[in-house]
Design an enzyme around this catalytic site. Sequence first.
Site, mmCIF file in Angstrom:
data_model
loop_
_atom_site.group_PDB
_atom_site.id
_atom_site.type_symbol
_atom_site.label_atom_id
_atom_site.label_comp_id
_atom_site.label_asym_id
_atom_site.label_seq_id
_atom_site.Cartn_x
_atom_site.Cartn_y
_atom_site.Cartn_z
ATOM 1 N N ASN A 10 12.983 -5.300 -21.671
ATOM 2 C CA ASN A 10 12.053 -5.097 -22.785
ATOM 3 C C ASN A 10 12.840 -5.289 -24.078
ATOM 4 O OD1 ASN A 10 10.265 -4.156 -24.705
ATOM 5 N ND2 ASN A 10 10.276 -2.031 -23.979
ATOM 6 N N LYS A 12 11.717 -5.328 -26.983
ATOM 7 C CA LYS A 12 11.106 -4.605 -28.113
ATOM 8 C C LYS A 12 11.028 -5.549 -29.330
ATOM 9 C CE LYS A 12 12.644 -0.283 -26.088
ATOM 10 N NZ LYS A 12 13.058 1.097 -26.246
ATOM 11 N N HIS A 94 3.819 1.898 -23.606
ATOM 12 C CA HIS A 94 5.185 2.341 -23.905
ATOM 13 C C HIS A 94 5.121 3.488 -24.911
ATOM 14 C CE1 HIS A 94 9.305 2.367 -25.276
ATOM 15 N NE2 HIS A 94 9.618 1.644 -24.217
ATOM 16 N N GLU A 96 6.756 4.117 -27.426
ATOM 17 C CA GLU A 96 6.841 3.702 -28.839
ATOM 18 C C GLU A 96 5.477 3.262 -29.353
ATOM 19 O OE1 GLU A 96 10.115 1.020 -28.238
ATOM 20 O OE2 GLU A 96 11.453 2.726 -27.951
ATOM 21 N N GLU A 164 9.523 6.718 -18.058
ATOM 22 C CA GLU A 164 10.471 6.672 -19.168
ATOM 23 C C GLU A 164 10.406 7.981 -19.946
ATOM 24 O OE1 GLU A 164 11.162 2.104 -20.093
ATOM 25 O OE2 GLU A 164 9.987 3.129 -21.614
ATOM 26 N N GLY A 170 16.699 5.020 -25.627
ATOM 27 C CA GLY A 170 17.600 4.583 -26.682
ATOM 28 C C GLY A 170 18.539 5.664 -27.173
ATOM 29 N N SER A 210 17.646 4.340 -21.427
ATOM 30 C CA SER A 210 19.110 4.255 -21.496
ATOM 31 C C SER A 210 19.746 3.802 -20.186
ATOM 32 C CB SER A 210 19.705 5.580 -21.966
ATOM 33 O OG SER A 210 19.307 5.859 -23.301
ATOM 34 N N GLY A 232 17.682 -1.771 -24.602
ATOM 35 C CA GLY A 232 18.867 -2.263 -25.304
ATOM 36 C C GLY A 232 19.789 -3.113 -24.438
HETATM 37 C C1 G2H Z 1 13.004 2.618 -22.826
HETATM 38 C C2 G2H Z 1 13.863 1.453 -22.537
HETATM 39 C C3 G2H Z 1 13.044 0.211 -22.282
HETATM 40 P P1 G2H Z 1 16.275 1.669 -23.612
HETATM 41 O O1 G2H Z 1 12.202 2.360 -23.955
HETATM 42 O O2 G2H Z 1 11.674 0.345 -22.201
HETATM 43 O O3 G2H Z 1 14.715 1.213 -23.640
HETATM 44 O O4 G2H Z 1 16.841 1.110 -22.314
HETATM 45 O O5 G2H Z 1 16.892 1.049 -24.817
HETATM 46 O O6 G2H Z 1 16.331 3.164 -23.626
#
Ligand code: G2H
Length: 247
Positions: A10, A12, A94, A96, A164, A170, A210, A232
């Site tokens: 993702n 984002k 999601h 967010e 999640e 993040g 994360s 990320g």
């Molecule tokens: C959670 C995830 C991907 P990250 O939002 O959807 O992001 O791995 O950066 O925590």
Amino acid sequence: MMRRKLAAGNWKMNGLSTDLAELDRLITRHAAPAVDLLLCPPATLLAAASARLGNHPLLIGGQDCHAAASGAHTGDISASMLADAGARAVILGHSERRQDHEETDQMVRAKARAAHAAGLTTVICLGESLDEREAANTLDIIGGQLSASVPDNSTGENLVIAYEPIWAIGSGLTPTLDQIGEVHDFIRTRLERRFGAGVGRSARLLYGGSVKPENAAEIFTISNVDGALVGGASLTADDFSAIITAL
Ligand code: G2H
């Protein structure tokens, strides 16, 4: 029931056309992947990303869609528009989007219905806040989101659930393996109860929050974790590739 593992990225609100070089590197490195791969770049890159795949089995997905098929919704994108740009899946609900755009479970469900009608697989996200976890309400919250966000017409193929925890997104924080396992087992049981063993056992459950090369392998040892939704660490081919290899 053997479920095929799934590594989903993702991006984002990250990524310009030059960043598609990371996608090129990823598909070169995983020319014949043993797991399913999904990458969800921003909508601006969907068509270009799809065009770069050739015969590679990686799927491209969107990060949201509107519940309506078309109409006066400035700035929004319908599920069929995603499909037209080459998307085969879409992330919905999601946290967010639930936070930034006040999306409710009912809105997520309506979007998922539209996405399924357009032939897209939906990755429906669920997660509790830190306050909710500390108040021991995690399973109530997840159960409520699950029943209200997932449409009745879901199938084992078009339904993927991503757990999640909001406090892990993040932040560098990850739940314990037991905490992840408890929620995934709970989701599996609820899906089986609602949809029966066929759909309930074939829908894939991803963990997200994360996930990185350092913790992926141990997260993937948990039963009922069928893969990951990675933010990320999906932005570079090096990190995402390490997670794919751990799966
Ligand atoms: C959670 C995830 C991907 P990250 O939002 O959807 O992001 O791995 O950066 O925590």
